[in-house]
Scaffold this active site. Structure first.
Site, short mmCIF file in Angstrom:
data_model
loop_
_atom_site.label_atom_id
_atom_site.label_comp_id
_atom_site.label_asym_id
_atom_site.label_seq_id
_atom_site.Cartn_x
_atom_site.Cartn_y
_atom_site.Cartn_z
N ASP A 215 4.71 0.01 3.39
CA ASP A 215 4.43 1.15 2.52
C ASP A 215 5.69 2.01 2.44
O ASP A 215 6.53 1.99 3.33
CB ASP A 215 3.25 1.98 3.04
N GLU B 63 10.48 3.09 -5.31
CA GLU B 63 9.22 2.52 -4.84
C GLU B 63 9.41 1.08 -4.37
O GLU B 63 8.75 0.61 -3.46
CB GLU B 63 8.18 2.56 -5.97
N ASP C 27 1.50 -2.06 0.20
CA ASP C 27 0.78 -0.92 -0.36
C ASP C 27 1.68 -0.15 -1.31
O ASP C 27 2.90 -0.22 -1.22
CB ASP C 27 0.30 0.00 0.77
N HIS D 157 2.01 3.26 6.58
CA HIS D 157 2.02 4.58 5.94
C HIS D 157 2.27 5.67 6.98
O HIS D 157 3.05 6.61 6.74
CB HIS D 157 0.69 4.83 5.24
#
Length: 804
Positions: free
Chosen positions: A575, A614, A646, A779
């Site tokens: 992530d 990203e 993710d 995350h």
């Protein structure tokens, strides 16, 4: 369990209901202008993405009990006729999209059936090279291209947005809302607009209109009013306070109902400042708004807000350019909740009453939406013009309920995973680590709370077989950051296993300093607790139990595990964290890999990425380090590598497949004769798909373990939806899994069941979560590094879940 034949019969029946399309070979969608010029931005799930090089569906899963679920998808049918597409050019250039629409309506009148997206026009008649004159404007149409209706998902989305407009809905961003039915919360200076988000999707079962009930929260005060109110209470540090309030916030401009993120406050710019418009003329902001929107700005001395975004450069389609948009605070309304409101229990309850719909109420709203479309004369006329029909009900589809899982605790005790929340506090964990040498640092006025907390911690530790020795207490006389940090540094020794800090207030600078020293300088686990958390006697027991389990996991303990049938596999979660305030800080990729078959040992690491990026560019090195850790733990490399990625939207599948997957493969080349099976799965949480389960006359959330891999899934990809969590209030949101690369022999059943198992093994919650545990761990570590540490943790922390 119903046989596979029954499921396939239902699927065949659904396929027969799908529209029959006459496909003309060689006809492609032509877009003569850059996406920025076209101006169309589809909802993520409605985007028509290119699936080149991505894995296509292997087969359907069969494991589990067959159930039927309702979805928020409505079947649509249309004749696959050719239509015409061309670009519209205006001379002189018209900045206002609303004005461009007005001019087009005048020149085309009632003689054409057309839809315009701001740059491209679709029409049932040929507008090839036509030129019109209206007042001072010349309108030219470029040569038309003939395209098939089935290739124009963008047009279908425009048509259905027009349907909502004819039903008197107002567009805000990508969604449409009904301000006439706004729910007012004057106590909190809020109003809630109900509405719908629609998106046309090409699915396994044909073309569907995905419809979801949505709510927009707007503040009743303008940004300028908020600034003036803040000035009354914070004159000394007004600018600092306003920047804290507004940077990263989303505002809406009421004159065009568009939303923007505030990236900077331009204190030296005012509505009297000038800029160059599209014609190249110099104009003041207040003059521009008067000319374009007939709005008179009252306060010409207010500072401006700045929103930055990247757009495609029309001169070079492969390059992006930074675009600056200046906003007038007087014309902007704040959206969402302030931090104060978000922490206000009463406010959150009042808002939930307006926005949290039960499955029954959500289905009723969707049925009412379909009924309104079918009964409204204007919307039916619009749909008939384009030969579109809409079903009279939401789509029902076959799904499966996976088996309930069993979890293993200490002493080889197996219990239903659904009972973990009741048993994890009293049963011995899988692996217990005792706590012998540790520090407790607190403010002296919190001595009573600290003493009670430590006593409760030792009591709860004894219940699960964890021996906790008396700590070294350090009571401080003030709450300065340097005081806490100096106390930790002075008391640190080689045998310290944990530093527990009880702080009187929540302060980022103090929290960051403690975490940076513990995790980056010394490699010692840390637990920071706010004193107020220990003040609620009714909740103290549950708070202590949760903190105890966090401490145990940070020390290397293992709380519980499930039976994982896949042998010699490394499961990876990836992530990326971005600073919400859009500062100059780099983005951070979190990477967490399992090291053993029960998935109770992990290797956690991070690397910096370019700001706002990203797609990760660091996966090769992260994978190499994880593979070395796996080999050190097991004496061999894994034969399968399964990655859960993710934070990737539909439009990024091809980029991730072509850019991130090769980095993983490149890492394998660093090991001699090593070529494991690879499964790369994109995990999507923020989706609009909803599933409902009917039991008699009741409409409920589907049970945990519900998996759906047909009908509303993609035509292009190997994907499935999974509901893993149990939601008592509101409507559950499934998670969407898209396998974009797969060289393994695993069947869809294997991937689906493994994914469901992983949602049971997040040690911060004794129950199921929405996504696999490795995703949440990735995350967590990315957030810890990106928000608090600002650099990588010490190497010895790699095998600790220090970020829980």
């Amino acid at each position: 369990m119903p046989g596979r034949g029954q499921l396939h019969q239902k699927l065949l029946a659904l396929e027969k209901e799908a529209p029959i399309l006459n496909v003309t070979r060689g006809v492609k969608l032509y877009n003569p202008v850059a996406p920025a010029a076209v101006g169309i931005r589809l909802p993520p799930e409605g985007r028509d993405t290119d699936s080149d090089d991505c894995t296509t569906r292997k087969d359907y899963g069969t494991h589990g009990d067959e159930i039927e679920v309702m979805t928020n998808h409505i079947r649509i049918r249309f004749n696959n006729e050719e239509i015409y597409q061309s670009t519209v050019m205006f001379t002189p250039i018209i900045d206002s999209k609303f004005k461009r629409f007005e001019v087009l309506r005048r020149v085309l009148e009632e003689n054409h059936v057309w839809k315009y997206d701001g740059g491209v026009i679709y029409s049932t008649s040929n507008l090839d090279n036509k030129v019109y004159q209206y007042e001072m404007y010349t309108v030219r149409f470029t040569p038309s291209k003939r395209v098939l209706m089935k290739d124009c998902i963008a047009l279908l989305n425009i048509i259905f947005r027009s349907v909502l407009s004819k039903l008197r809905y107002t567009r805000v961003g990508r969604s449409l809302y009904d301000p006439t039915r706004a729910l007012h919360l004057p106590k909190h200076k809020l109003e809630v607009w109900p509405g719908y988000i629609t998106s046309v999707r090409s699915t396994d079962g044909g073309y569907m209109l995905q419809t979801n009930v949505s709510h927009k929260m707007l503040r009743t005060e303008t940004v300028l009013e908020h600034m003036l109110e803040r000035y009354k209470t914070s004159r000394d540090n007004f600018r600092k306070q306003i920047e804290k309030d507004l940077l990263g916030a989303v505002v809406m401009t009421r004159y065009n109902n568009k939303t923007y993120r505030v990236d900077e406050i331009m204190w030296n710019e005012t509505p009297m400042s000038t800029f160059r418009d599209r014609r190249g003329d110099t104009i003041q902001y207040y003059q521009y708004y008067l000319r374009q929107y007939s709005i008179t700005i009252r306060d010409v001395h207010q500072p401006l807000l700045l929103h930055r975004r990247s757009e495609k450069n029309t001169a070079s389609l492969n390059r992006e350019q930074d675009v600056k948009i200046f906003l007038i605070p007087e014309l902007c309304s704040l959206t969402g909740l302030t931090k104060t409101l978000d922490n206000d229990v009463t406010a959150r309850k009042d808002i939930a009453l307006c926005t949290r719909l039960s499955p029954k109420h959500r289905v009723e709203a969707l049925s009412g939406f379909v009924r309104n479309i079918r009964e409204d004369g204007e919307t039916q006329q619009l749909l008939r013009q384009w030969n579109i029909e809409i079903s009279d009900a939401t789509q029902k589809v076959p799904a499966r309920k996976l088996d309930d899982e069993m979890a293993m605790l200490g002493r080889n005790e197996w219990v239903p995973a659904s009972k973990l929340g009741q048993l994890v506090d009293i049963k011995q964990p899988l692996k217990v680590v005792n706590l012998s040498h540790w520090l407790v640092i607190y403010h002296r006025r919190d001595f009573g709370r600290t003493k009670n907390f430590i006593a409760g911690l030792k009591f709860c530790g004894n219940r699960i077989g964890m021996r906790i020795a008396p700590p070294t207490f350090l009571g401080l006389t003030d709450d300065k950051t340097e005081t806490f940090l100096d106390a930790i540094i002075r008391s640190m020794s080689k045998n310290v296993e944990l530093i527990l800090t009880i702080v009187p207030t929540e302060r980022d600078d103090r929290y960051n300093a403690i975490k940076q020293y513990c995790y980056c300088e010394t490699g010692v686990p840390s637990q920071v607790i706010k004193s107020a958390t220990l003040a609620e006697s009714q909740r103290l027991k549950s708070v202590i139990q949760k903190i105890l389990l966090q401490i145990l996991a940070k020390l290397g303990g293992e709380l519980w595990a499930l039976q994982i049938p896949i042998v010699n596999a490394m499961i990876i979660g990836v992530d990326t964290y971005h600073d919400p305030n859009y500062s100059a800080r780099s983005s951070v990729t979190g990477f967490v890999a399992s090291l053993n078959r029960p998935l109770t040992k992990f290797h956690s690491s991070t690397m910096e990425e370019s700001k706002g990026e990203e797609v990760s560019s660091t996966l090769q090195m992260l994978t190499i380090n994880a593979l070395k850790a796996y080999r050190d733990e097991n004496g061999m490399l894994p034969s399968r590598v399964i990655i859960y990625r993710d934070g990737v939207g539909d439009g990024m599948f091809k980029v991730v497949r072509q850019y991130e997957v090769p980095q993983i493969q490149k890492a394998f080349e660093c090991f001699k004769d090593y070529n494991p099976e690879v499964v790369f799965i994109v995990v999507q949480k923020r989706i609009k798909t909803r599933l409902f389960f009917q039991e008699g006359n009741r409409i409920l959330n589907p049970p945990p373990g519900t998996v759906l891999d047909n009908t509303i899934t993609s035509q292009k990809y190997y994907d499935f939806y999974l509901i893993s969590q149990n939601v008592g209030k509101g409507t559950v949101t499934p998670s969407h899994y898209v396998v974009i690369y797969d060289t393994s022999t695993l069947k869809p059943d294997h991937v689906q069941r493994l994914t469901y198992k992983l949602t049971h093994q997040y040690w911060n919650w004794p129950g199921t979560v929405r996504v696999p545990n490795v995703c949440l761990y990735a995350h967590k570590i990315a957030y810890m590094v990106g928000q608090h540490l600002f650099k990588e943790a010490a190497p010895q922390m790699a095998k600790s879940l220090f970020y829980l």
